[in-house]
Design an enzyme around this catalytic site. Sequence first.
Site, mmCIF file in Angstrom:
data_model
loop_
_atom_site.group_PDB
_atom_site.id
_atom_site.type_symbol
_atom_site.label_atom_id
_atom_site.label_comp_id
_atom_site.label_asym_id
_atom_site.label_seq_id
_atom_site.Cartn_x
_atom_site.Cartn_y
_atom_site.Cartn_z
ATOM 1 C CG ASP A 10 -2.866 -3.643 4.299
ATOM 2 O OD1 ASP A 10 -2.308 -3.431 3.209
ATOM 3 O OD2 ASP A 10 -2.615 -3.001 5.332
ATOM 4 C CG ASP A 58 3.560 -1.942 4.958
ATOM 5 O OD1 ASP A 58 4.605 -1.492 5.432
ATOM 6 O OD2 ASP A 58 3.530 -2.655 3.926
#
Length: 411
Positions: A178, A180
Amino acid sequence: MTSRYRVECTYPSINSKPTVVTNWYVRYPRNNSTTTTHIDPQIEWIKGLLAVPFVLLSQPTATYSSDRPAVNAMVSAARARYGQIMHDLELLITDHIACQQPPGGGSSPSKLKLLVPSVGLFFTPLPLRDAFAYQDAKRRMSSRRFVAPSFNDIRLTLNTAQVMSLVRSSRLELVTFDGDVTLYDDGESLKPDNPCIPRILDLMRKGTRIGIVTAAGYTEARDYYLRLSGLLDAIAAADPSGELDHRLVIMGGESNFLFTYTAHQQTRLQAVPEADWRLPEMSSWTEENVTALLDVGEAALRDCVECLGLSVQVLRKKRAVGIFPTQGVRLAREQLEETVLVVQRVLETSEAGKRIPFCAFNGGNDVFVDVGDKSYGVMSCQAYFGGIEGGRTLHVGDQFLSAGANDFKVF
């Protein structure tokens, strides 16, 4: 993946797609002080098993010199008992894996499935006794007399066992991240001094493919470059010959836009034709169905904005729709999760939501609905790299919330 990070763990539901080898997340979720963690029945069950020797063996007294022999005996006995329980769990998981082998699963459920009905798929055996010994040396679980082995202790032990299993008996061919709050802070970018960069480079040099599967739904390579330039430029600087070209991909919008790393491009990224990564399951993602889904999602979001009095703006993208706060406003976790749950419910009961998959999630200070989800994103990365198996794939993310956890979709 790095010593700076803590990990969170969950396991796949029995109906989840066989996408990845492991379910352990890097770092705690956003809004950690207030966010409700998803209760994992398997971890809670293991915690209950370890609570028995803790109650029977602990010596709840202050550590004075006169107590030292009794405390040392307690530590030794607790470590042995905990280790035996972990070994027994290893055997249960091995049996569970054997019951998964026939197509569609075995004719009868494993003993672990009978004990924990919601337990999902395992792709590798887990050396839990060795993993517990490693974590016990760091966290001193056996030495504690007032605090029993916790959810976090067990989660870290499972994480360590998965890494040990990959190192000992498998080959890690793909790691997906991922963006953020996993590789960089929320809303920030991957800067050149980020400690993840040398570790990602090391994985790539060893032949592991890298995928960054993010909810950021940009359609142009330049936008992803601005967020990830620290990593992309570091790869180019470390690999002037171009041997690492096409060993890293960016999957944007959860599962909608794929770009591959190539040094000769100004943005270090090149769009990949959909035919090279699109899954057969995505055939229903027509423009008509996408538009219908986003129309329903947008209407539900606007209803929440009015009902909750949210100071936000609505943003419609090609494959997503969401809300984000006006300048200087911080939305409360409860507002975010209420919005996610309402929108998710509306979409689930709509005809548009039944035609194609979607993901409604809390982004920390915004709420978005994306077409598809990260399970499709990871599977698309696997397909692009030639069909990498679930048992040779690791996904790393942060979303482990009680509502709207888009990394949780992978499992």
